[in-house]
Motif scaffolding. Structure first.
Motif, PDB file in Angstrom:
ATOM      1  N   ASN A   1       0.561  -1.274   0.208  1.00  0.00           N
ATOM      2  CA  ASN A   1       0.574   0.150  -0.108  1.00  0.00           C
ATOM      3  C   ASN A   1       0.596   1.164  -0.034  1.00  0.00           C
ATOM      4  O   ASN A   1       0.643   2.023  -0.231  1.00  0.00           O
ATOM      5  CB  ASN A   1      -0.827  -0.026   1.010  1.00  0.00           C
ATOM      6  CG  ASN A   1      -1.637  -1.034   1.232  1.00  0.00           C
ATOM      7  OD1 ASN A   1      -3.101  -1.435  -0.226  1.00  0.00           O
ATOM      8  ND2 ASN A   1      -1.986  -1.890   2.301  1.00  0.00           N
ATOM      9  N   LEU A   2       2.145   0.962   0.202  1.00  0.00           N
ATOM     10  CA  LEU A   2       3.396   2.191  -0.245  1.00  0.00           C
ATOM     11  C   LEU A   2       3.039   2.945  -1.467  1.00  0.00           C
ATOM     12  O   LEU A   2       2.782   2.605  -2.542  1.00  0.00           O
ATOM     13  CB  LEU A   2       4.342   1.689   0.050  1.00  0.00           C
ATOM     14  CG  LEU A   2       5.416   2.819   0.831  1.00  0.00           C
ATOM     15  CD1 LEU A   2       4.917   2.997   2.345  1.00  0.00           C
ATOM     16  CD2 LEU A   2       6.495   2.429   0.667  1.00  0.00           C
ATOM     17  N   VAL A   3       3.232   4.419  -1.190  1.00  0.00           N
ATOM     18  CA  VAL A   3       2.250   5.529  -1.868  1.00  0.00           C
ATOM     19  C   VAL A   3       3.953   6.096  -1.710  1.00  0.00           C
ATOM     20  O   VAL A   3       4.518   6.305  -2.906  1.00  0.00           O
ATOM     21  CB  VAL A   3       1.031   6.349  -1.939  1.00  0.00           C
ATOM     22  CG1 VAL A   3       2.008   7.851  -2.268  1.00  0.00           C
ATOM     23  CG2 VAL A   3       0.361   5.759  -1.714  1.00  0.00           C
TER      24      VAL A   3
ATOM     25  N   ARG B   1      22.640  -2.637  -2.892  1.00  0.00           N
ATOM     26  CA  ARG B   1      21.476  -2.504  -4.906  1.00  0.00           C
ATOM     27  C   ARG B   1      20.192  -1.975  -4.187  1.00  0.00           C
ATOM     28  O   ARG B   1      20.623  -1.923  -2.960  1.00  0.00           O
ATOM     29  CB  ARG B   1      21.872  -4.029  -5.126  1.00  0.00           C
ATOM     30  CG  ARG B   1      23.093  -4.381  -5.609  1.00  0.00           C
ATOM     31  CD  ARG B   1      23.029  -5.355  -5.897  1.00  0.00           C
ATOM     32  NE  ARG B   1      24.294  -5.953  -7.231  1.00  0.00           N
ATOM     33  CZ  ARG B   1      24.204  -5.451  -8.476  1.00  0.00           C
ATOM     34  NH1 ARG B   1      23.022  -4.872  -9.077  1.00  0.00           N
ATOM     35  NH2 ARG B   1      24.805  -5.426  -9.376  1.00  0.00           N
ATOM     36  N   ILE B   2      19.676  -1.098  -5.107  1.00  0.00           N
ATOM     37  CA  ILE B   2      17.774  -0.848  -4.552  1.00  0.00           C
ATOM     38  C   ILE B   2      17.947  -2.328  -4.776  1.00  0.00           C
ATOM     39  O   ILE B   2      17.241  -2.997  -5.546  1.00  0.00           O
ATOM     40  CB  ILE B   2      17.458  -0.106  -6.047  1.00  0.00           C
ATOM     41  CG1 ILE B   2      18.472   0.684  -6.004  1.00  0.00           C
ATOM     42  CG2 ILE B   2      16.190   0.393  -5.887  1.00  0.00           C
ATOM     43  CD1 ILE B   2      18.376   2.149  -7.003  1.00  0.00           C
ATOM     44  N   PRO B   3      16.278  -2.523  -3.585  1.00  0.00           N
ATOM     45  CA  PRO B   3      15.768  -4.284  -3.861  1.00  0.00           C
ATOM     46  C   PRO B   3      14.937  -4.506  -5.371  1.00  0.00           C
ATOM     47  O   PRO B   3      14.343  -3.785  -5.462  1.00  0.00           O
ATOM     48  CB  PRO B   3      15.151  -3.611  -2.234  1.00  0.00           C
ATOM     49  CG  PRO B   3      15.956  -2.723  -1.997  1.00  0.00           C
ATOM     50  CD  PRO B   3      16.387  -2.104  -2.547  1.00  0.00           C
ATOM     51  N   LYS B   4      14.771  -5.361  -5.917  1.00  0.00           N
ATOM     52  CA  LYS B   4      14.585  -5.964  -6.529  1.00  0.00           C
ATOM     53  C   LYS B   4      12.522  -5.842  -6.303  1.00  0.00           C
ATOM     54  O   LYS B   4      11.879  -5.755  -7.401  1.00  0.00           O
ATOM     55  CB  LYS B   4      14.637  -7.283  -6.968  1.00  0.00           C
ATOM     56  CG  LYS B   4      15.798  -7.200  -8.250  1.00  0.00           C
ATOM     57  CD  LYS B   4      16.159  -8.447  -8.843  1.00  0.00           C
ATOM     58  CE  LYS B   4      17.010  -8.225  -9.581  1.00  0.00           C
ATOM     59  NZ  LYS B   4      18.086  -9.756 -10.572  1.00  0.00           N
ATOM     60  N   SER B   5      12.958  -6.406  -4.876  1.00  0.00           N
ATOM     61  CA  SER B   5      11.400  -6.820  -4.730  1.00  0.00           C
ATOM     62  C   SER B   5      10.361  -5.409  -4.555  1.00  0.00           C
ATOM     63  O   SER B   5       9.110  -5.040  -4.141  1.00  0.00           O
ATOM     64  CB  SER B   5      11.558  -7.184  -2.906  1.00  0.00           C
ATOM     65  OG  SER B   5      12.377  -5.646  -2.470  1.00  0.00           O
ATOM     66  N   PHE B   6      11.473  -3.934  -4.667  1.00  0.00           N
ATOM     67  CA  PHE B   6      10.368  -2.623  -4.759  1.00  0.00           C
ATOM     68  C   PHE B   6       9.450  -2.959  -6.420  1.00  0.00           C
ATOM     69  O   PHE B   6       8.370  -2.283  -6.169  1.00  0.00           O
ATOM     70  CB  PHE B   6      11.621  -1.791  -5.115  1.00  0.00           C
ATOM     71  CG  PHE B   6      11.810  -1.311  -3.928  1.00  0.00           C
ATOM     72  CD1 PHE B   6      12.353  -1.850  -2.786  1.00  0.00           C
ATOM     73  CD2 PHE B   6      12.411   0.469  -3.927  1.00  0.00           C
ATOM     74  CE1 PHE B   6      12.758  -1.533  -1.206  1.00  0.00           C
ATOM     75  CE2 PHE B   6      13.321   0.538  -2.466  1.00  0.00           C
ATOM     76  CZ  PHE B   6      13.632  -0.289  -1.675  1.00  0.00           C
ATOM     77  N   ALA B   7       9.810  -3.541  -7.108  1.00  0.00           N
ATOM     78  CA  ALA B   7       8.972  -3.698  -8.191  1.00  0.00           C
ATOM     79  C   ALA B   7       7.352  -4.109  -7.383  1.00  0.00           C
ATOM     80  O   ALA B   7       6.142  -4.335  -7.978  1.00  0.00           O
ATOM     81  CB  ALA B   7       9.207  -4.775  -9.210  1.00  0.00           C
ATOM     82  N   LYS B   8       7.540  -5.173  -6.479  1.00  0.00           N
ATOM     83  CA  LYS B   8       6.155  -4.590  -5.973  1.00  0.00           C
ATOM     84  C   LYS B   8       4.859  -4.025  -5.441  1.00  0.00           C
ATOM     85  O   LYS B   8       3.734  -4.819  -5.110  1.00  0.00           O
ATOM     86  CB  LYS B   8       6.008  -6.373  -4.803  1.00  0.00           C
ATOM     87  CG  LYS B   8       6.596  -8.100  -5.448  1.00  0.00           C
ATOM     88  CD  LYS B   8       6.914  -8.701  -3.977  1.00  0.00           C
ATOM     89  CE  LYS B   8       7.370  -8.695  -3.059  1.00  0.00           C
ATOM     90  NZ  LYS B   8       7.769  -9.651  -1.733  1.00  0.00           N
ATOM     91  N   MET B   9       5.419  -3.529  -4.741  1.00  0.00           N
ATOM     92  CA  MET B   9       4.656  -1.495  -4.463  1.00  0.00           C
ATOM     93  C   MET B   9       4.013  -1.336  -5.719  1.00  0.00           C
ATOM     94  O   MET B   9       4.682  -0.316  -5.937  1.00  0.00           O
ATOM     95  CB  MET B   9       5.776  -1.124  -3.757  1.00  0.00           C
ATOM     96  CG  MET B   9       6.014  -1.895  -3.136  1.00  0.00           C
ATOM     97  SD  MET B   9       7.407  -0.726  -1.116  1.00  0.00           S
ATOM     98  CE  MET B   9       8.736  -0.420  -3.018  1.00  0.00           C
ATOM     99  N   LYS B  10       2.918  -2.239  -6.405  1.00  0.00           N
ATOM    100  CA  LYS B  10       2.046  -1.058  -7.805  1.00  0.00           C
ATOM    101  C   LYS B  10       2.022  -0.551  -6.961  1.00  0.00           C
ATOM    102  O   LYS B  10       1.577   0.817  -7.471  1.00  0.00           O
ATOM    103  CB  LYS B  10       0.677  -2.028  -7.758  1.00  0.00           C
ATOM    104  CG  LYS B  10       1.921  -3.747  -8.203  1.00  0.00           C
ATOM    105  CD  LYS B  10       2.255  -3.382  -9.178  1.00  0.00           C
ATOM    106  CE  LYS B  10       3.300  -4.818  -9.807  1.00  0.00           C
ATOM    107  NZ  LYS B  10       4.435  -4.857 -10.679  1.00  0.00           N
ATOM    108  N   SER B  11       1.488   0.484  -6.027  1.00  0.00           N
ATOM    109  CA  SER B  11       1.109   1.762  -5.245  1.00  0.00           C
ATOM    110  C   SER B  11       2.045   3.011  -5.641  1.00  0.00           C
ATOM    111  O   SER B  11       2.008   4.534  -5.680  1.00  0.00           O
ATOM    112  CB  SER B  11       0.181   1.310  -4.057  1.00  0.00           C
ATOM    113  OG  SER B  11      -1.587   0.911  -4.554  1.00  0.00           O
ATOM    114  N   LEU B  12       2.895   2.444  -5.283  1.00  0.00           N
ATOM    115  CA  LEU B  12       4.697   3.779  -5.045  1.00  0.00           C
ATOM    116  C   LEU B  12       4.570   4.742  -6.092  1.00  0.00           C
ATOM    117  O   LEU B  12       4.366   4.139  -7.662  1.00  0.00           O
ATOM    118  CB  LEU B  12       5.647   2.969  -5.586  1.00  0.00           C
ATOM    119  CG  LEU B  12       6.609   3.642  -4.812  1.00  0.00           C
ATOM    120  CD1 LEU B  12       6.086   3.562  -3.587  1.00  0.00           C
ATOM    121  CD2 LEU B  12       8.100   2.470  -4.433  1.00  0.00           C
TER     122      LEU B  12
END
Length: 212
Positions: free
Chosen positions: A115-117, A129-140
């Motif tokens: 839910n992170l904006v 590194r920038i985490p690849k997992s950030f791609a899961k934050m579709k609301s960002l």
């Protein structure tokens, strides 16, 4: 009639129990975060683990259901590291940790914050590194990582973040090529300056990050 009242009371009790457990879980996660940080100016003094409700703590904002939706710890003279416990704040919408002295790697678990904006981690000492997992934050929509010590390349998975409006990684040590797909086609070059980029990706070619 008595049976109906008993069932109603039970349902209310269960609802309150569920809310309390959720609040306790978020409070536990926040206290675990606090234990990793040095707080010389007592910004986190109100984060008392004996209190059931973290919504009473300073710099913590909750919604009407007592879920933590915002952490405002920017410019707090805080140092230390972040751990995986932040990923447990499932309702979090805004993570503001800018202008501190937080070091170490950015936890992969932050990608669980669906839910992170906005995430503002700029002006710290993050590395790795920038985490690849950030791609899961579709609301960002806002991701500011500038003025850190980040390395590696920009994960191509981030091009799937269609809601991303601001992306800033300037003043790091990031290398490779700059994505052009998805929202990356609209970000100004100032968002990438003072790194070790070899330039933007070429259309139609598979990106390869030399030296990363």
């Amino acid at each position: 009639m008595a049976s109906f009242i008993s069932i109603s009371v039970l349902l209310v009790f269960l609802q309150c129990l569920q809310l309390t457990l959720s609040t306790n879980s978020e409070g536990t996660a926040l206290h675990a975060m606090r234990s990793r940080l040095s707080d010389p100016t007592y910004v986190l003094q109100s984060w008392d683990p004996t209190l059931v409700d973290p919504c009473t703590w300073f710099h913590v904002t909750c919604d009407s259901n007592n879920h933590v939706i915002r952490l405002d710890l920017g410019n707090g003279n805080i140092s230390g590291t972040l751990g995986p416990e932040l990923g447990q704040l499932q309702h979090l919408q805004h993570l503001e940790l800018y202008k501190n002295n937080i070091r170490g790697k950015i936890p992969e678990e932050l990608g669980n914050l669906k839910n992170l904006v906005s995430m503002d981690l700029y002006d710290n000492k993050f590395e790795g590194r920038i985490p690849k997992s950030f791609a899961k934050m579709k609301s960002l929509r806002f991701l500011r990582l500038n003025n850190n010590k980040l390395t590696g390349s920009i994960p191509r998975e981030l091009t799937a973040l269609t809601n991303l409006k601001i992306f800033d990684v300037s003043n790091n040590d990031i290398c490779g090529t700059i994505p052009v797909d998805g929202p990356f086609g609209s970000f100004p070059m100032e968002s990438f300056e003072n790194n070790r980029f070899s330039g933007p990706e070429l259309q139609g070619l598979v990106p390869y990050d030399f030296g990363c």
